[in-house]
Motif scaffolding. Sequence first.
Motif, PDB file in Angstrom:
ATOM      1  N   TYR A  68       1.323  43.712  79.277  1.00  0.00           N
ATOM      2  CA  TYR A  68       0.506  43.795  78.304  1.00  0.00           C
ATOM      3  C   TYR A  68      -1.078  43.268  78.302  1.00  0.00           C
ATOM      4  O   TYR A  68      -1.777  43.989  78.057  1.00  0.00           O
ATOM      5  N   ASP A 109       8.512  40.328  70.759  1.00  0.00           N
ATOM      6  CA  ASP A 109       7.625  41.252  70.260  1.00  0.00           C
ATOM      7  C   ASP A 109       6.027  40.449  70.552  1.00  0.00           C
ATOM      8  O   ASP A 109       5.975  39.708  69.431  1.00  0.00           O
ATOM      9  N   ASN A 111       3.133  41.564  69.386  1.00  0.00           N
ATOM     10  CA  ASN A 111       2.561  41.611  68.372  1.00  0.00           C
ATOM     11  C   ASN A 111       2.884  40.804  67.158  1.00  0.00           C
ATOM     12  O   ASN A 111       1.964  40.562  66.332  1.00  0.00           O
ATOM     13  N   TYR A 112       3.967  40.295  67.349  1.00  0.00           N
ATOM     14  CA  TYR A 112       4.382  39.218  66.175  1.00  0.00           C
ATOM     15  C   TYR A 112       3.578  38.011  66.171  1.00  0.00           C
ATOM     16  O   TYR A 112       3.233  37.559  65.236  1.00  0.00           O
ATOM     17  N   TYR A 113       3.179  37.644  67.497  1.00  0.00           N
ATOM     18  CA  TYR A 113       2.165  36.419  67.591  1.00  0.00           C
ATOM     19  C   TYR A 113       0.941  36.845  67.269  1.00  0.00           C
ATOM     20  O   TYR A 113       0.138  35.880  66.698  1.00  0.00           O
ATOM     21  N   PHE A 114       0.577  37.922  67.474  1.00  0.00           N
ATOM     22  CA  PHE A 114      -0.806  38.038  66.910  1.00  0.00           C
ATOM     23  C   PHE A 114      -1.107  38.363  65.501  1.00  0.00           C
ATOM     24  O   PHE A 114      -2.062  37.932  64.979  1.00  0.00           O
ATOM     25  N   ASP A 115       0.336  38.661  64.959  1.00  0.00           N
ATOM     26  CA  ASP A 115       0.114  38.890  63.315  1.00  0.00           C
ATOM     27  C   ASP A 115       0.122  37.100  62.792  1.00  0.00           C
ATOM     28  O   ASP A 115      -0.625  36.999  61.729  1.00  0.00           O
ATOM     29  N   LYS A 118      -3.704  36.373  63.258  1.00  0.00           N
ATOM     30  CA  LYS A 118      -4.281  36.767  62.119  1.00  0.00           C
ATOM     31  C   LYS A 118      -4.234  36.088  60.748  1.00  0.00           C
ATOM     32  O   LYS A 118      -5.144  36.008  59.917  1.00  0.00           O
ATOM     33  N   LEU A 143      -7.932  41.679  71.634  1.00  0.00           N
ATOM     34  CA  LEU A 143      -6.240  41.614  71.370  1.00  0.00           C
ATOM     35  C   LEU A 143      -6.050  42.107  69.891  1.00  0.00           C
ATOM     36  O   LEU A 143      -5.077  42.620  69.439  1.00  0.00           O
ATOM     37  N   LEU A 144      -6.893  41.443  68.868  1.00  0.00           N
ATOM     38  CA  LEU A 144      -6.635  41.702  67.474  1.00  0.00           C
ATOM     39  C   LEU A 144      -7.377  42.850  67.140  1.00  0.00           C
ATOM     40  O   LEU A 144      -7.300  43.158  65.837  1.00  0.00           O
ATOM     41  N   ASP A 145      -8.217  43.699  67.978  1.00  0.00           N
ATOM     42  CA  ASP A 145      -8.822  44.892  67.725  1.00  0.00           C
ATOM     43  C   ASP A 145      -9.837  44.543  66.330  1.00  0.00           C
ATOM     44  O   ASP A 145     -10.318  44.844  65.427  1.00  0.00           O
TER      45      ASP A 145
END
Length: 465
Positions: A68, A109, A111-115, A118, A143-145
């Motif tokens: 990733y 996942d 993306n869970y950690y990016f959430d 955020k 990463l967070l766009d």
Amino acid sequence: MKKILIAVFLLIVVFAFSSILNFVPLDYSLFIQFQNTGKIYSDLKKVPFVNFVLSDEGLSFENYFINYIENMGYKEGIDKEKFLRIFSKNVLFLSKGGEVVLDDTLSFDINYYFDILKNLSKDSALIFETDNATEISSYFGELLDEKVKVDDGVFFIGDFLYAKQFKDYYIISGSKTTLEYLISVYKNPELQFSNVEKSISSILEKDTWICGYSKGSALKINLPFTVEDGNVKTEYLFFKGKVEDGVLRIQIHQKTNNYYKRNALVDDLMENIPVLGNYFAGITVEDSKEALKIIEPWVFTIESTDLTKFYNLAESLIENSTSTFYVVGDVDDSTSVSVAFLFKLSDGYENIKKIFEKYLAKYDKIKDEWVINISKEFKLYFYEYEQFFVVSNIEKSYYAKKARVKKLMDIAAYNFLDRKRSYDVKVFLDIGDLVYKFLGIRINSKVIFWQEKSGYFINYFLDIM
């Protein structure tokens, strides 16, 4: 010379730990720290269960994460090594309010950690060891766009994250005010947790990979073999974990408002439990309802009227036991459960006999066992074998056959992990067997767990291999 180098290295490690801990304010509710993961990572991968999670032979989380990051690096021209390096040193999470459930923060996942990132609250922060604030902020932005702006040394990542470089640390938070507050705490020792709560911080500063502290119930760790008493309040808890000899060892110490007399365990028979399956437990509690709550979520895992009747009968039996009882059983890939309750022969034996007579149990002279027909498909058996009075959905002949072949004391991993101590609850699980039955992957992984009460503390010990 080698000893001198080791001593110097340990001093550096402790100094580094103390420095990042100085960001924790005395008025904050919790913090969690990962220490020098880069140095410990190779030892972590020697823990069979951790290796199963990370390796291609298991869940492949390591490659999933690296791929990733690499794909983003190719796409945006960002050096992934600089970003990965911030996770290899000391990482600190801290928060003033709210509640964190530790086992809810585990996911495969990314993306869970990016959430989570955020949604950092205005009173929460993550702190990394790095001097590359500009590049790290850009990486987080990609990463967070989100777009990244900088003003007076503060990086704005989208409309919800603020970051700043201070000395060799990178602080990222949901509030600009929090950034400045944490920096002021670092500069003023009288505001620091590490300076005021020296007795706890000194314990956490010892050889650890992960450690943490929580006031009250700000941090919840839902261990699968414990039950909360609504009348007992947590004043604080702290935990620490390290990797040693291929085992991840975790200790949790919960300070309560209730005083417990330390249990003096006499004549512990747990080693004599026959190997009937993949879970084993010894439970010595005065409150039988508490004992049943401990057992319920991991033994009675199937919605079944038969097992409900078994459970109700077990409740009556446990109420008449006087000290320790044991549980052994097996969960297989068809989610069926084989289970046996083992009571000491001297442990309320006469009262137990009256109970199954009350339930119209029939005695089989040939097989030397009492039987209750719960339903056409489900029978419950009662019998004596060696030092135990057994209540099970397994016939005596099968139980005896298994008991002659192997007992818990014959499992090398149990002898390796078991540390003699008094306990209220002790559980040994064959995780490798469970993984094989459910996923078809072979790993040599075992888990042992203790709970013991002493003074105002409830202490938990979890060893994972």
